[in-house]
Design a protein around this motif. Structure first.
Motif, PDB file in Angstrom:
ATOM      1  N   HIS A 527       0.851  -1.197   0.000  1.00 37.89           N
ATOM      2  CA  HIS A 527       0.000   0.000   0.000  1.00 37.89           C
ATOM      3  C   HIS A 527       0.885   1.245   0.000  1.00 37.89           C
ATOM      4  O   HIS A 527       2.111   1.167   0.117  1.00 37.89           O
ATOM      5  CB  HIS A 527      -0.924  -0.012   1.226  1.00 37.89           C
ATOM      6  CG  HIS A 527      -0.196   0.047   2.540  1.00 37.89           C
ATOM      7  ND1 HIS A 527       0.445   1.179   3.019  1.00 37.89           N
ATOM      8  CD2 HIS A 527      -0.021  -0.909   3.507  1.00 37.89           C
ATOM      9  CE1 HIS A 527       0.976   0.942   4.191  1.00 37.89           C
ATOM     10  NE2 HIS A 527       0.715  -0.321   4.516  1.00 37.89           N
ATOM     11  N   TYR A 528       0.282   2.396  -0.168  1.00 38.69           N
ATOM     12  CA  TYR A 528       1.023   3.660  -0.154  1.00 38.69           C
ATOM     13  C   TYR A 528       0.420   4.604   0.895  1.00 38.69           C
ATOM     14  O   TYR A 528       0.200   5.789   0.646  1.00 38.69           O
ATOM     15  CB  TYR A 528       1.052   4.285  -1.558  1.00 38.69           C
ATOM     16  CG  TYR A 528       2.033   3.557  -2.439  1.00 38.69           C
ATOM     17  CD1 TYR A 528       3.374   3.918  -2.489  1.00 38.69           C
ATOM     18  CD2 TYR A 528       1.623   2.446  -3.170  1.00 38.69           C
ATOM     19  CE1 TYR A 528       4.280   3.216  -3.261  1.00 38.69           C
ATOM     20  CE2 TYR A 528       2.518   1.730  -3.942  1.00 38.69           C
ATOM     21  CZ  TYR A 528       3.859   2.126  -3.981  1.00 38.69           C
ATOM     22  OH  TYR A 528       4.764   1.423  -4.738  1.00 38.69           O
ATOM     23  N   LYS A 529       0.200   4.044   2.084  1.00 39.20           N
ATOM     24  CA  LYS A 529      -0.251   4.836   3.226  1.00 39.20           C
ATOM     25  C   LYS A 529       0.979   5.292   3.998  1.00 39.20           C
ATOM     26  O   LYS A 529       1.780   4.466   4.436  1.00 39.20           O
ATOM     27  CB  LYS A 529      -1.158   3.995   4.127  1.00 39.20           C
ATOM     28  CG  LYS A 529      -2.433   3.518   3.443  1.00 39.20           C
ATOM     29  CD  LYS A 529      -3.228   2.587   4.336  1.00 39.20           C
ATOM     30  CE  LYS A 529      -4.490   2.094   3.631  1.00 39.20           C
ATOM     31  NZ  LYS A 529      -5.265   1.151   4.478  1.00 39.20           N
ATOM     32  N   PRO A 530       1.161   6.598   4.165  1.00 41.30           N
ATOM     33  CA  PRO A 530       2.327   7.081   4.901  1.00 41.30           C
ATOM     34  C   PRO A 530       2.349   6.525   6.323  1.00 41.30           C
ATOM     35  O   PRO A 530       1.289   6.305   6.936  1.00 41.30           O
ATOM     36  CB  PRO A 530       2.143   8.603   4.901  1.00 41.30           C
ATOM     37  CG  PRO A 530       1.233   8.871   3.745  1.00 41.30           C
ATOM     38  CD  PRO A 530       0.311   7.687   3.666  1.00 41.30           C
ATOM     39  N   ILE A 531       3.538   6.297   6.834  1.00 37.05           N
ATOM     40  CA  ILE A 531       3.674   5.898   8.231  1.00 37.05           C
ATOM     41  C   ILE A 531       4.541   6.929   8.950  1.00 37.05           C
ATOM     42  O   ILE A 531       5.388   7.587   8.342  1.00 37.05           O
ATOM     43  CB  ILE A 531       4.284   4.490   8.387  1.00 37.05           C
ATOM     44  CG1 ILE A 531       5.782   4.506   8.033  1.00 37.05           C
ATOM     45  CG2 ILE A 531       3.540   3.466   7.564  1.00 37.05           C
ATOM     46  CD1 ILE A 531       6.522   3.325   8.600  1.00 37.05           C
ATOM     47  N   THR A 532       4.280   7.062  10.233  1.00 36.30           N
ATOM     48  CA  THR A 532       5.091   7.947  11.073  1.00 36.30           C
ATOM     49  C   THR A 532       5.944   7.080  11.993  1.00 36.30           C
ATOM     50  O   THR A 532       5.421   6.235  12.729  1.00 36.30           O
ATOM     51  CB  THR A 532       4.215   8.880  11.909  1.00 36.30           C
ATOM     52  OG1 THR A 532       3.405   9.674  11.035  1.00 36.30           O
ATOM     53  CG2 THR A 532       5.072   9.797  12.770  1.00 36.30           C
ATOM     54  N   LEU A 533       7.262   7.279  11.898  1.00 34.18           N
ATOM     55  CA  LEU A 533       8.157   6.637  12.853  1.00 34.18           C
ATOM     56  C   LEU A 533       8.185   7.527  14.095  1.00 34.18           C
ATOM     57  O   LEU A 533       8.678   8.660  14.047  1.00 34.18           O
ATOM     58  CB  LEU A 533       9.563   6.488  12.260  1.00 34.18           C
ATOM     59  CG  LEU A 533       9.686   5.648  10.987  1.00 34.18           C
ATOM     60  CD1 LEU A 533      11.154   5.562  10.569  1.00 34.18           C
ATOM     61  CD2 LEU A 533       9.122   4.256  11.198  1.00 34.18           C
ATOM     62  N   VAL A 534       7.653   7.038  15.182  1.00 34.67           N
ATOM     63  CA  VAL A 534       7.522   7.853  16.389  1.00 34.67           C
ATOM     64  C   VAL A 534       8.804   7.803  17.210  1.00 34.67           C
ATOM     65  O   VAL A 534       9.398   8.838  17.533  1.00 34.67           O
ATOM     66  CB  VAL A 534       6.318   7.375  17.236  1.00 34.67           C
ATOM     67  CG1 VAL A 534       6.157   8.276  18.466  1.00 34.67           C
ATOM     68  CG2 VAL A 534       5.041   7.398  16.393  1.00 34.67           C
ATOM     69  N   THR A 535       9.240   6.618  17.579  1.00 35.79           N
ATOM     70  CA  THR A 535      10.474   6.459  18.367  1.00 35.79           C
ATOM     71  C   THR A 535      11.224   5.222  17.876  1.00 35.79           C
ATOM     72  O   THR A 535      10.661   4.334  17.221  1.00 35.79           O
ATOM     73  CB  THR A 535      10.176   6.268  19.866  1.00 35.79           C
ATOM     74  OG1 THR A 535       9.392   5.072  20.043  1.00 35.79           O
ATOM     75  CG2 THR A 535       9.451   7.467  20.447  1.00 35.79           C
ATOM     76  N   VAL A 536      12.501   5.179  18.202  1.00 30.90           N
ATOM     77  CA  VAL A 536      13.303   3.980  17.994  1.00 30.90           C
ATOM     78  C   VAL A 536      13.877   3.571  19.349  1.00 30.90           C
ATOM     79  O   VAL A 536      14.329   4.410  20.129  1.00 30.90           O
ATOM     80  CB  VAL A 536      14.429   4.187  16.961  1.00 30.90           C
ATOM     81  CG1 VAL A 536      15.368   5.316  17.374  1.00 30.90           C
ATOM     82  CG2 VAL A 536      15.221   2.902  16.744  1.00 30.90           C
ATOM     83  N   GLN A 537      13.833   2.278  19.625  1.00 31.90           N
ATOM     84  CA  GLN A 537      14.301   1.775  20.923  1.00 31.90           C
ATOM     85  C   GLN A 537      15.284   0.633  20.706  1.00 31.90           C
ATOM     86  O   GLN A 537      15.063  -0.245  19.868  1.00 31.90           O
ATOM     87  CB  GLN A 537      13.116   1.277  21.758  1.00 31.90           C
ATOM     88  CG  GLN A 537      13.511   0.596  23.073  1.00 31.90           C
ATOM     89  CD  GLN A 537      12.314   0.090  23.831  1.00 31.90           C
ATOM     90  OE1 GLN A 537      11.542   0.869  24.375  1.00 31.90           O
ATOM     91  NE2 GLN A 537      12.138  -1.218  23.867  1.00 31.90           N
ATOM     92  N   MET A 538      16.406   0.672  21.445  1.00 29.90           N
ATOM     93  CA  MET A 538      17.363  -0.438  21.463  1.00 29.90           C
ATOM     94  C   MET A 538      17.385  -1.024  22.869  1.00 29.90           C
ATOM     95  O   MET A 538      17.518  -0.291  23.852  1.00 29.90           O
ATOM     96  CB  MET A 538      18.765   0.044  21.075  1.00 29.90           C
ATOM     97  CG  MET A 538      18.885   0.527  19.641  1.00 29.90           C
ATOM     98  SD  MET A 538      20.581   0.988  19.207  1.00 29.90           S
ATOM     99  CE  MET A 538      20.733   2.575  20.057  1.00 29.90           C
ATOM    100  N   GLN A 539      17.250  -2.339  22.956  1.00 28.29           N
ATOM    101  CA  GLN A 539      17.198  -2.990  24.263  1.00 28.29           C
ATOM    102  C   GLN A 539      17.813  -4.390  24.168  1.00 28.29           C
ATOM    103  O   GLN A 539      17.464  -5.144  23.268  1.00 28.29           O
ATOM    104  CB  GLN A 539      15.738  -3.099  24.732  1.00 28.29           C
ATOM    105  CG  GLN A 539      15.563  -3.608  26.151  1.00 28.29           C
ATOM    106  CD  GLN A 539      14.100  -3.617  26.594  1.00 28.29           C
ATOM    107  OE1 GLN A 539      13.187  -3.522  25.782  1.00 28.29           O
ATOM    108  NE2 GLN A 539      13.865  -3.753  27.894  1.00 28.29           N
TER     109      GLN A 539
END
Length: 709
Positions: A527-539
């Motif tokens: 699909h071509y629905k935009p996505i928002t990357l809110v946060t990135v987490q490393m654990q």
């Protein structure tokens, strides 16, 4: 002439009158849905007969070896021979397997299990035949080239995991390809087993082992540990090195060092080196191979190193072709008339040439070629595949420019291949991206397929820097696009067998799955629905500080060739995360659509470095590449474990157990129409898998070997 040598000679000169009466001649057999008419016998022995077999549909000739197994042990030995040949096929100095079939004894009239083994017919002649016709040895340069190629074939066997020992290496098993390349054949004695007799062994155990060695080997080539197991030397790959020494000695002096197969002379390495200074350059190799203790013998790598030194000191070009072997014959004569060869195995004489000497070139199918970046200038001194050698190879194999080169190395060039069609694929790989953009991957597969479909003589050459992961992505994508494979792992398995393990990055495999979804029926399209990357987490917190107690991270986000976000700041303004905190959480808040690459770095301060004056320079922690169109609308978190991350730093101390990277996302419910329609919507190609093959038998064999049932 012994029966074995007679059959070997007749393979190339035609059968005797008696052989033409074989009842199998004239029959039609079907192997992998291809009908073959048996034309004539070309070799015959106690356990097998080799025929010329013609494809009824195309008129093309193949060699067909018919093997009969009276019991389960014989059956297992034949199966092992076929499996070894399949595993080794593709090396330029190893005969090439094409197809095989099995008929159970319950279905035969003779009450024995029957195997039919098909390869392409070899018409280049035998090295044995040439030596038989000579009255003087080859010159040192020719010996160096021939022996180097034989050793390269053996090195390929010994480099397998576990190593494969030939056990019956001899001149009779060295053939000549159509391109005058030496080819090693007959793997009926090959094994991965290593025997280790010791003082605890009984007389029966020693006797049994010696009988086993006698069954699978030729007396005059047997190493001391095979002839007398009471010395308690281990029996493994070094037996092939001993045989190499015998072969080199014979090349130099037209006689075998142990032509009488005398046990005492063999176990004491009792042979004489003639004083002829012409061949003294080979004496160290012969002595190094013919050592009684297998642990003291040269390795095949050591043999190749010494040959390279001989070539360098004398100005020999190991890459140069051997030339027409007819010109190497030295007149009538037969130096082998006194040899006592008691082997009962017929020589396998089936062959398909794959590549010129020392070129790193592999045919994935007969129409898809993979190689590393062609070298020229100074780099040709330390890299294979000089551009002139590659061009000569391609022009001779595929004349009239019936080949197209696809350069996925990221390094552009224009004139390397003259007037041949060259496609620069760098547009598919923006900076930072390790897998090709999805649209570009599809377009390239479509272009390659259309080129192959345009002319049955066309072939494609795909190369990256090393001919591994990036080339494998392109090749596997093409095979999926053509409809040969539905599962990317099947395509990867084929690439690994035909060329080498590709060491593919996780993102490259991820994109092959995207492509497989798009081309399958019914199609699953992004699909071509935009996505928002809110946060990135490393654990847990990755450990990149000098004392390995945390990291100072920053992140960069790319959409195709644009960097949409970078959190890089002055060094002191970036936060240090300690191991005790348990995780790293970075805000992103960037909206995008399509191909995305997220790169995570550890910042370090290096005064006077590339980035100085208080600014940071980064060590890459990892990166992730994906396409937003395959993220479900209800998805809120994407988790990637270590095995799904690209570009992990080397070393075991950076990442703790269960290290993961998580992206918190929000998927829009409104489609964003792309500026150009994706290529899968406009593609009208009617795809069939046989386009990527030269013959139906090749296609059926590939399906049988690699397509998941």
């Amino acid at each position: 002439m012994s029966d074995l040598l007679k059959s070997a000679y007749e393979y190339f000169s035609g059968p005797t009158n008696g052989q033409s009466d074989n009842s199998f001649v004239g029959q039609v057999v079907e192997i992998s849905n291809v009908k073959l008419r048996i034309k004539k016998v070309i070799a015959e022995g106690g356990f097998a007969v080799v025929f010329v077999a013609q494809d009824i549909a195309t008129g093309k000739d193949y060699a067909l070896k018919r093997l009969l197994a009276a019991d389960e042990e014989a059956k297992n030995n034949i199966i092992q021979e076929i499996n070894v040949l399949k595993k080794l096929s593709g090396h330029p100095n190893i005969i090439q397997y094409l197809s095989a079939s099995f008929i159970d004894k319950a279905q035969t009239t003779h009450g024995q299990s029957e195997f039919l083994l098909v390869t392409e017919l070899c018409t280049g002649g035998s090295l044995m035949e040439i030596l038989q016709s000579r009255t003087s040895p080859f010159d040192p340069e020719t010996i160096t080239k021939i022996f180097y190629q034989a050793a390269k074939a053996l090195a390929h066997m010994h480099s397998q995991t576990p190593a494969i020992t030939h056990r019956d290496l001899k001149i009779e098993n060295l053939l000549i390809g159509k391109d005058c390349t030496i080819k090693l054949c007959d793997f009926g004695s090959s094994t991965t087993e290593i025997y280790r007799p010791d003082i605890s062994w009984s007389a029966n155990q020693h006797s049994s082992l010696e009988e086993n060695m006698a069954r699978f080997t030729t007396p005059m080539y047997r190493a001391p540990e095979m002839v007398d197991t009471w010395n308690n030397y281990f029996i493994g790959p070094p037996v092939d090195i001993w045989a190499l020494g015998c072969i080199l000695y014979t090349f130099c002096y037209l006689k075998h060092p142990f032509e009488d197969s005398a046990k005492l002379r063999i176990i004491n390495a009792n042979y004489n080196l003639p004083p002829d200074p012409k061949y003294s350059c080979f004496h160290d190799i012969i002595r190094g191979c013919l050592r009684v203790n297998p642990e003291q013998r040269l390795t095949v790598s050591g043999v190749l190193e010494q040959l390279a030194a001989i070539a360098e000191s004398n100005g020999y070009n190991l890459k140069a072709p051997l030339g027409l072997f007819s010109s190497l014959k030295g007149g009538a004569g037969s130096f082998l008339k006194n040899l006592k060869d008691t082997s009962t195995k017929v020589m396998a004489t089936m062959q398909q040439s794959i590549a010129r000497t020392d070129l790193d070139v592999n045919y994935i199918t007969s129409r898809i070629i993979v190689m590393p970046y062609p070298s020229e200038g100074l780099e040709s001194a330390y890299r294979t595949n000089h551009i002139e050698d590659v061009r000569l190879f391609l022009d001779s194999r595929h004349p009239n420019l019936k080949y197209s080169v696809y350069n996925v190395s990221g390094k552009s060039y224009h004139s390397k291949f003259g007037q041949a069609r060259v496609v620069d694929c760098s547009f598919a790989y923006p900076e930072q991206f390790k897998a090709p953009l999805l649209n570009s991957l599809y377009q390239l597969c479509e272009d390659v397929y259309e080129y192959l479909a345009g002319d049955s003589r066309n072939v494609v050459v795909i190369h990256c820097t090393d001919g591994k992961a990036t080339s494998a992505t392109m090749v596997c994508g093409l095979l999926i696009y053509a409809g040969l494979f539905e599962v990317p792992e099947d395509a990867l398995q084929m690439f690994a067998v035909k060329r080498c393990p590709p060491n593919m990055r996780p993102s490259e495999l991820r994109y092959l799955y995207y492509l497989a979804d798009i081309v399958k029926n019914p199609s699953i399209q992004p699909h071509y629905k935009p996505i928002t990357l809110v946060t990135v987490q490393m654990q847990p917190v990755p450990l990149f500080t000098k004392i390995r107690d945390g990291c100072r991270p920053y992140v960069e986000v790319y959409s195709e060739n644009r960097c949409l976000l970078s959190t890089l700041q002055e060094y002191e303004k970036m936060r240090l995360f300690n191991i005790a905190e348990g995780k790293v959480l970075l805000p992103i808040n960037v909206t995008l659509c399509g191909d995305v690459c997220v790169v995570l770095y550890h910042a370090r301060n290096i005064l006077g470095g590339v980035m100085s004056q208080g600014k940071a320079t980064g060590i890459k922690i990892c990166q992730i590449q994906f396409h937003t169109g395959f993220i479900a609308e209800e998805e809120t978190c994407l988790r990637f474990n270590k095995s799904e991350l690209d570009e992990l730093s080397e070393g075991q101390d950076h990442y703790q157990d269960r290290f993961t990277v998580s992206l918190n996302v929000f998927v829009s419910d409104v489609e964003r129409k792309p500026s150009q329609p994706p290529p899968w919507l406009t593609d009208q190609t009617r795809r069939v898998a046989d386009t990527v093959f030269g013959t139906k038998i090749e296609q059926d064999e590939t399906v049988d070997n690699f397509v998941s049932k």
